[in-house]
Design a protein around this motif. Structure first.
Motif, short mmCIF file in Angstrom:
data_model
loop_
_atom_site.label_atom_id
_atom_site.label_comp_id
_atom_site.label_asym_id
_atom_site.label_seq_id
_atom_site.Cartn_x
_atom_site.Cartn_y
_atom_site.Cartn_z
N ARG A 3 12.54 -2.73 -0.34
CA ARG A 3 11.62 -3.49 0.51
C ARG A 3 11.33 -2.81 1.83
NH1 ARG A 3 10.22 -8.45 -1.13
NH2 ARG A 3 9.60 -9.75 0.58
N ARG A 7 7.62 -1.80 3.22
CA ARG A 7 7.13 -2.25 4.53
C ARG A 7 6.77 -1.08 5.43
NH1 ARG A 7 11.51 -6.46 6.25
NH2 ARG A 7 10.90 -5.66 8.27
N TYR A 11 3.11 -0.36 6.91
CA TYR A 11 2.97 -0.23 8.36
C TYR A 11 2.27 1.09 8.71
CZ TYR A 11 4.22 0.69 13.20
OH TYR A 11 4.17 1.00 14.53
N THR A 109 0.37 -3.61 -1.68
CA THR A 109 1.31 -4.72 -1.80
C THR A 109 1.38 -5.20 -3.25
OG1 THR A 109 0.91 -5.42 0.46
CG2 THR A 109 1.83 -7.05 -1.01
#
Length: 193
Positions: A3, A7, A11, A109
């Motif tokens: 995860r 992320r 980002y 995602t």
């Protein structure tokens, strides 16, 4: 998948898009502040103007040539419109990159969550194709500034705008559009969730 890694990737994509968008706007605004100063444009010498420039007898040393006949031309007394339009390819590219970063964020995602055929992904890829196409077409906009500069200085009969388009963005847009069609067909073929 980890995860934290997901992320971090999301980002970085969004951060790069935001930087590109801000940079494009700042670069164009900076151009507007340069009104009255010099503007450097890429031009091609027109074949019929060789004698007027007195370049017909010029010999370049071995290994030296003009890049496709392109010359940089620096002209003083630019207008704000010329400065902004000469930088509009960067402005348009930056804004397209900003929008693309958020589209990519949603797309990545769904891929990271193991659902690459999620509803809306085909449309996101199609919009990415549109953004790549628009950004590629924006490469022609500085030619408008070159034409304006040449018209203002009376050099339109001697020089013409250097071509600014590349085929690479258009090929990329076509590939993304084909991918969008394939994603849509795969989504229709799979059972509804």
């Amino acid at each position: 998948m980890d995860r934290l890694f997901v992320r971090l990737v999301l980002y970085l994509v969004r951060f790069a898009g935001a930087v590109a968008g801000v940079w494009g706007v700042a670069y164009a605004v900076n151009g507007a502040t340069q009104a009255g100063g010099a503007i450097t444009v890429r031009v091609l010498q027109l074949p019929q103007a060789t004698d007027r420039l007195g370049l017909s007898g010029v010999r370049l040393p071995g290994g030296v040539s003009l890049a496709d006949g392109e010359l940089p031309l620096q002209v003083w007394g630019s207008t704000a419109a010329e400065q902004v339009v000469s930088r509009s390819d960067v402005l348009l590219g930056g804004l397209c990159a900003l929008v693309a970063a958020f589209l990519l964020g949603r797309l990545l995602t769904s891929v990271f969550e193991g659902e690459p055929y999620r509803r809306g992904n085909a449309a996101r890829v199609a919009w990415l194709a549109v953004l790549v196409f628009v950004s590629g077409a924006g490469q022609a906009l500085p030619g408008v500034a070159v034409a304006s500069v040449l018209d203002r200085t009376g050099l339109g009969g001697t020089f013409g705008p250097a071509p600014g388009l590349s085929w690479v963005p258009f090929a990329g847009a076509a590939f993304l559009l084909a991918l969008a069609v394939a994603l849509r067909a795969r989504r229709r073929a799979s059972p509804a969730p």
